[in-house]
Design an enzyme around this catalytic site. Sequence first.
Site, PDB file in Angstrom:
ATOM      1  N   SER A 141       0.755  -1.326  -0.018  1.00 27.18           N
ATOM      2  CA  SER A 141       0.059   0.024   0.055  1.00 27.18           C
ATOM      3  C   SER A 141       0.917   1.166   0.069  1.00 27.18           C
ATOM      4  O   SER A 141       1.992   1.129   0.590  1.00 27.18           O
ATOM      5  CB  SER A 141      -0.880   0.052   1.336  1.00 27.18           C
ATOM      6  OG  SER A 141      -1.539   1.138   1.486  1.00 27.18           O
ATOM      7  N   TYR A 155       0.186  -0.652  10.335  1.00 26.25           N
ATOM      8  CA  TYR A 155      -0.058  -1.028   8.829  1.00 26.25           C
ATOM      9  C   TYR A 155       1.113  -0.523   7.874  1.00 26.25           C
ATOM     10  O   TYR A 155       1.326  -1.037   7.111  1.00 26.25           O
ATOM     11  CB  TYR A 155      -1.589  -0.431   8.457  1.00 26.25           C
ATOM     12  CG  TYR A 155      -2.095  -0.502   7.142  1.00 26.25           C
ATOM     13  CD1 TYR A 155      -2.653  -1.657   6.612  1.00 26.25           C
ATOM     14  CD2 TYR A 155      -1.795   0.332   6.271  1.00 26.25           C
ATOM     15  CE1 TYR A 155      -3.201  -1.930   5.289  1.00 26.25           C
ATOM     16  CE2 TYR A 155      -2.310   0.207   4.904  1.00 26.25           C
ATOM     17  CZ  TYR A 155      -2.855  -0.918   4.493  1.00 26.25           C
ATOM     18  OH  TYR A 155      -3.350  -1.017   3.253  1.00 26.25           O
TER      19      TYR A 155
HETATM   20  N1  LIG Z   1      -8.745  -0.396  -0.399  1.00 29.04           N
HETATM   21  C1  LIG Z   1      -7.694   0.310  -0.556  1.00 29.04           C
HETATM   22  O1  LIG Z   1      -7.775   1.708  -1.228  1.00 29.04           O
HETATM   23  C2  LIG Z   1      -6.345  -0.134  -0.732  1.00 29.04           C
HETATM   24  C3  LIG Z   1      -5.430   0.560  -1.085  1.00 29.04           C
HETATM   25  C4  LIG Z   1      -3.875   0.073  -0.968  1.00 29.04           C
HETATM   26  C5  LIG Z   1      -3.818  -1.066  -0.652  1.00 29.04           C
HETATM   27  N2  LIG Z   1      -4.725  -2.078  -0.276  1.00 29.04           N
HETATM   28  C6  LIG Z   1      -4.808  -3.353   0.203  1.00 29.04           C
HETATM   29  O2  LIG Z   1      -5.406  -4.097  -0.592  1.00 29.04           O
HETATM   30  C7  LIG Z   1      -5.626  -5.392   0.102  1.00 29.04           C
HETATM   31  C8  LIG Z   1      -7.151  -5.560  -0.042  1.00 29.04           C
HETATM   32  O3  LIG Z   1      -7.794  -4.439   0.429  1.00 29.04           O
HETATM   33  P1  LIG Z   1      -9.386  -4.224   0.294  1.00 29.04           P
HETATM   34  O4  LIG Z   1      -9.744  -2.841   0.619  1.00 29.04           O
HETATM   35  O5  LIG Z   1      -9.967  -4.938  -0.688  1.00 29.04           O
HETATM   36  O6  LIG Z   1      -9.626  -4.935   1.793  1.00 29.04           O
HETATM   37  P2  LIG Z   1     -11.145  -5.205   2.380  1.00 29.04           P
HETATM   38  O7  LIG Z   1     -11.175  -4.715   3.798  1.00 29.04           O
HETATM   39  O8  LIG Z   1     -12.355  -4.667   1.529  1.00 29.04           O
HETATM   40  O9  LIG Z   1     -11.409  -6.951   2.497  1.00 29.04           O
HETATM   41  C9  LIG Z   1     -11.376  -7.690   1.620  1.00 29.04           C
HETATM   42  C10 LIG Z   1     -11.964  -9.186   1.993  1.00 29.04           C
HETATM   43  O10 LIG Z   1     -10.587  -9.546   2.729  1.00 29.04           O
HETATM   44  C11 LIG Z   1     -11.132 -10.499   3.880  1.00 29.04           C
HETATM   45  N3  LIG Z   1     -10.337 -10.539   5.132  1.00 29.04           N
HETATM   46  C12 LIG Z   1      -9.954  -9.609   6.085  1.00 29.04           C
HETATM   47  N4  LIG Z   1      -9.437 -10.064   7.018  1.00 29.04           N
HETATM   48  C13 LIG Z   1      -9.148 -11.430   6.754  1.00 29.04           C
HETATM   49  C14 LIG Z   1      -8.501 -12.340   7.287  1.00 29.04           C
HETATM   50  N5  LIG Z   1      -7.916 -12.257   8.275  1.00 29.04           N
HETATM   51  N6  LIG Z   1      -8.395 -13.866   6.762  1.00 29.04           N
HETATM   52  C15 LIG Z   1      -9.108 -13.840   5.423  1.00 29.04           C
HETATM   53  N7  LIG Z   1      -9.860 -12.862   4.680  1.00 29.04           N
HETATM   54  C16 LIG Z   1     -10.028 -11.724   5.621  1.00 29.04           C
HETATM   55  C17 LIG Z   1     -12.646  -9.699   4.102  1.00 29.04           C
HETATM   56  O11 LIG Z   1     -13.527 -10.736   4.625  1.00 29.04           O
HETATM   57  C18 LIG Z   1     -12.932  -9.304   2.880  1.00 29.04           C
HETATM   58  O12 LIG Z   1     -13.837 -10.252   2.202  1.00 29.04           O
HETATM   59  C19 LIG Z   1      -5.267  -5.108   1.437  1.00 29.04           C
HETATM   60  O13 LIG Z   1      -4.042  -5.850   1.550  1.00 29.04           O
HETATM   61  C20 LIG Z   1      -5.176  -3.746   1.594  1.00 29.04           C
HETATM   62  O14 LIG Z   1      -4.127  -3.325   2.433  1.00 29.04           O
HETATM   63  C21 LIG Z   1      -6.062  -1.380  -0.247  1.00 29.04           C
END
Ligand SMILES: NC(=O)c1ccc[n+]([C@@H]2O[C@H](COP(=O)([O-])OP(=O)(O)OC[C@H]3O[C@@H](n4cnc5c(N)ncnc54)[C@H](O)[C@@H]3O)[C@@H](O)[C@H]2O)c1
Length: 250
Positions: A141, A155
Amino acid sequence: MDLTGCLAVVTGAGAGLGEVVARAAAARGCRVLVADRDGEAAERVAAGLRTTGGRARGVACDVLLDDDLERLAAEADAEGGAALLVNNAGGWGDAPAQYPDADPDEWSAVLALNLRTPMLLLQRCLPGLRRHGGAVVNVASSGALGRAPYGSPPYGAAKAGLIRLTTSLGGPATGGVRVTCVVPGWVGLPRALEEWDALTVAERSGRPALVPSEHVAATVLDLAADDAPGGTVVELLDGTGRTVLAPDPA
Ligand SMILES: NC(=O)c1ccc[n+]([C@@H]2O[C@H](COP(=O)([O-])OP(=O)(O)OC[C@H]3O[C@@H](n4cnc5c(N)ncnc54)[C@H](O)[C@@H]3O)[C@@H](O)[C@H]2O)c1
């Protein structure tokens, strides 16, 4: 690497970015293990992929539980071993307080989710990945970058660690398995789009554009398919831009 027919394991794929990655992997011909702590969501996503001709199966897996990770790796082995592992599950965690106010258990869980888990799952999947000459893509991220204060210190620290883990594994230690990483800015998922729409023009100015989730997913698959060298890091910080950071020479 030819993705057709290869087994892709995607964590946190029951919703959000992981779901989009799972869809992109299926569209490129991968068989997909859709892993999520919400088993019903995982199976719902897998069923959706199957209705469009994809090959996918949902697996209930809380990546914070070592036994669940063990089981996920075993399920991948039972299907011939993962050729692609996408360490996508991650986030700030559910605790309302942040470090240093949060309890050690709470911030430790954030470190584990974003750093220990990708390390452990990579280790568990390594024999299969080696057999296939496979690839790992870690999802970091933009919260890992720069020197500005950041809302979730664990994080930011864990994701920075994930990037350095990736570059550290650019050498021979993985036995030919290429470990790479994407570093997205704010991803244009439904919640972010709503928040973005609620911003005033003044609030939006100076902020980088949201990164389309499909752009992140395509980059993840390209890193695997295009044989990007181990240790490659791709920053996706603004809209559809891509900054590829090649590994430093050993
Ligand atoms: N959303 C953003 O803007 C963004 C930006 C940069 C990086 N990221 C990274 O992208 C990845 C996905 O982000 P997102 O926003 O889609 O996540 P989210 O919070 O929307 O979660 C997506 C899924 O992950 C599952 N999840 C959460 N904890 C879990 C666990 N302990 N075991 C298994 N499944 C689990 C949830 O049930 C959900 O279905 C993450 O690593 C996040 O750090 C996201």
